[in-house]
Design a protein around this motif. Structure first.
Motif, PDB file in Angstrom:
ATOM      1  N   VAL A  39      62.661 -54.521 -28.635  1.00  0.00           N
ATOM      2  CA  VAL A  39      64.005 -53.835 -28.027  1.00  0.00           C
ATOM      3  C   VAL A  39      65.471 -54.549 -28.276  1.00  0.00           C
ATOM      4  N   ALA A  60      63.622 -44.574 -25.192  1.00  0.00           N
ATOM      5  CA  ALA A  60      63.054 -44.123 -25.919  1.00  0.00           C
ATOM      6  C   ALA A  60      63.330 -43.414 -27.392  1.00  0.00           C
ATOM      7  N   ASP A  61      64.798 -43.616 -27.458  1.00  0.00           N
ATOM      8  CA  ASP A  61      65.514 -43.995 -28.547  1.00  0.00           C
ATOM      9  C   ASP A  61      64.802 -44.958 -29.944  1.00  0.00           C
ATOM     10  N   GLN A  62      64.805 -46.352 -28.986  1.00  0.00           N
ATOM     11  CA  GLN A  62      63.740 -47.140 -29.627  1.00  0.00           C
ATOM     12  C   GLN A  62      62.456 -47.148 -29.995  1.00  0.00           C
ATOM     13  N   GLY A  63      61.520 -46.643 -29.246  1.00  0.00           N
ATOM     14  CA  GLY A  63      60.275 -46.008 -29.861  1.00  0.00           C
ATOM     15  C   GLY A  63      59.378 -46.492 -28.575  1.00  0.00           C
ATOM     16  N   ASN A 104      66.789 -46.407 -18.084  1.00  0.00           N
ATOM     17  CA  ASN A 104      66.622 -45.957 -19.275  1.00  0.00           C
ATOM     18  C   ASN A 104      66.173 -45.708 -19.882  1.00  0.00           C
ATOM     19  N   ARG A 105      64.978 -44.928 -19.753  1.00  0.00           N
ATOM     20  CA  ARG A 105      63.925 -44.098 -20.207  1.00  0.00           C
ATOM     21  C   ARG A 105      64.134 -43.062 -21.745  1.00  0.00           C
ATOM     22  N   ASP A 106      65.122 -42.592 -21.462  1.00  0.00           N
ATOM     23  CA  ASP A 106      65.710 -42.096 -22.973  1.00  0.00           C
ATOM     24  C   ASP A 106      66.400 -42.973 -23.532  1.00  0.00           C
ATOM     25  N   ARG A 107      67.271 -44.468 -23.725  1.00  0.00           N
ATOM     26  CA  ARG A 107      67.368 -45.409 -24.029  1.00  0.00           C
ATOM     27  C   ARG A 107      66.227 -45.958 -24.447  1.00  0.00           C
TER      28      ARG A 107
END
Length: 335
Positions: free
Chosen positions: A201, A31-34, A26-29
């Motif tokens: 998160v 990243a979306d949460q900082g 879930n790296r991209d998700r």
């Protein structure tokens, strides 16, 4: 530079593989949460941590600069970064200082996950087998009670009060969090929800990884132990590829539903020691996510590997040979 650098330092067999796979899945998700998960894959974190800790028993020597490369990646980011590697937990004070001092003062926070010792003992014995050891199960349990040989190693990796004490000396108690592993029957996502709270998160909507680092059945574990006696001295890199990954994880682990697991009934001495650890943690001032009562040793149903009928061991051994033959026949790993 990331404002928060979270080091998830173990303990071993406390859901670490599950969390590590979930983080990279879930790296991209994240990243979306900082939240930055540095490295392209979890082995990048393994190599980086192995280098900074100067670990000798590795599949392959990490490339020079692996740790500094990860530090630089975090330095170029903002928000939160998380490194998850259970090798960090039992590190000595000097190496802890080396890790912490890689980052600006006041940025490092430490998360320790902990599971009850009743479930940890059979799991840790299997971990010794997957790394080439061959001490019989009953002798391993006795060594833990006596704090002798592999028993001393067990306590370095499972004494969560000691782990918390060493790391809090470097970062401060206010930057420590202990996350307890839920007891059996709890929702499957509860450990992630607790861990996600340390990252800051929202845990909802994250993809769940498949089975991670599955345990072996008792017969398969005993077969692996007997094999280890016969291949003692094999270079660790070769052993890890051929035995740990190919045989144990890809072949024997598939038999887990066909044979009883490794059982354990907590002894009075373990319950007493667990109670002491809980009291140390309660008095430490460390933030707890979960419940310290979840560290009360639980019984694990299953069998004593050394007491299994020979035919059960034979069935596991034949299955192991079959799995390896099929893998070699198609030129692929035994997936």
């Amino acid at each position: 530079m990331a404002q928060r650098v979270i080091l998830h330092v173990g303990a071993m067999k406390s859901g670490t593989s599950y969390l590590q796979r979930l983080l990279f899945l879930n790296r991209d998700r994240l990243a979306d949460q900082g939240v930055l998960v540095p490295g392209n894959a979890w082995p990048d974190q393994v190599r980086a941590v192995s280098e900074v800790l100067e670990r000798k028993r590795v599949v392959a020597a990490p490339p020079e600069g692996a740790w500094q490369g990860m530090v630089d990646e975090i330095g170029a980011a903002s928000g939160t970064a998380v490194i998850s590697m259970e090798f960090l937990g039992p590190a000595a004070a000097a190496k802890i200082e080396r890790v912490v001092s890689s980052f600006p003062t006041g940025t490092v926070e430490v998360v320790v996950t902990a599971r009850d010792l009743g479930r940890s003992i059979p799991a840790m014995w299997q971990e010794t087998l997957k790394n080439g050891r061959f001490l019989p199960y009953d002798e391993y349990v006795a060594a833990i009670a006596d704090r002798d040989g592999l028993g001393r190693r067990f306590w370095r990796e499972q004494d969560v009060a000691g782990i918390c004490e060493r790391w809090s000396a470097a970062v401060g108690v206010d930057r420590m969090t202990l996350v307890t592993v839920p007891t059996p029957g709890a929702p499957s996502t509860l450990l992630w929800e607790r861990f996600a709270s340390t990252l800051g998160v929202d845990p909802a909507g994250f993809a769940e990884p498949g089975p991670t680092n599955e345990s072996l059945g008792a017969a398969s574990a005993e077969v692996l132990r007997l094999l280890n006696e016969r291949v003692e001295g094999m270079a660790y890199g070769e052993y890890a590829r051929k035995v740990k990954q190919q045989l144990a994880k890809r072949v024997l682990a598939k038999r887990r539903g066909e044979e009883p697991g490794v059982g354990y009934e907590p002894s009075p001495w373990l319950r007493e020691r667990a109670g002491q650890l809980v009291e140390q943690l309660r008095g430490s001032g460390i933030r707890v996510v979960g419940d310290l009562a979840e560290l009360t040793p639980l019984a694990v149903s299953g069998a004593r590997p050394g007491g299994l009928p020979p035919e059960e061991q034979l069935a596991a051994a034949v299955a192991a040979i079959e799995g390896l033959v099929r893998a070699s026949g198609n030129g692929k790993s035994a997936d």
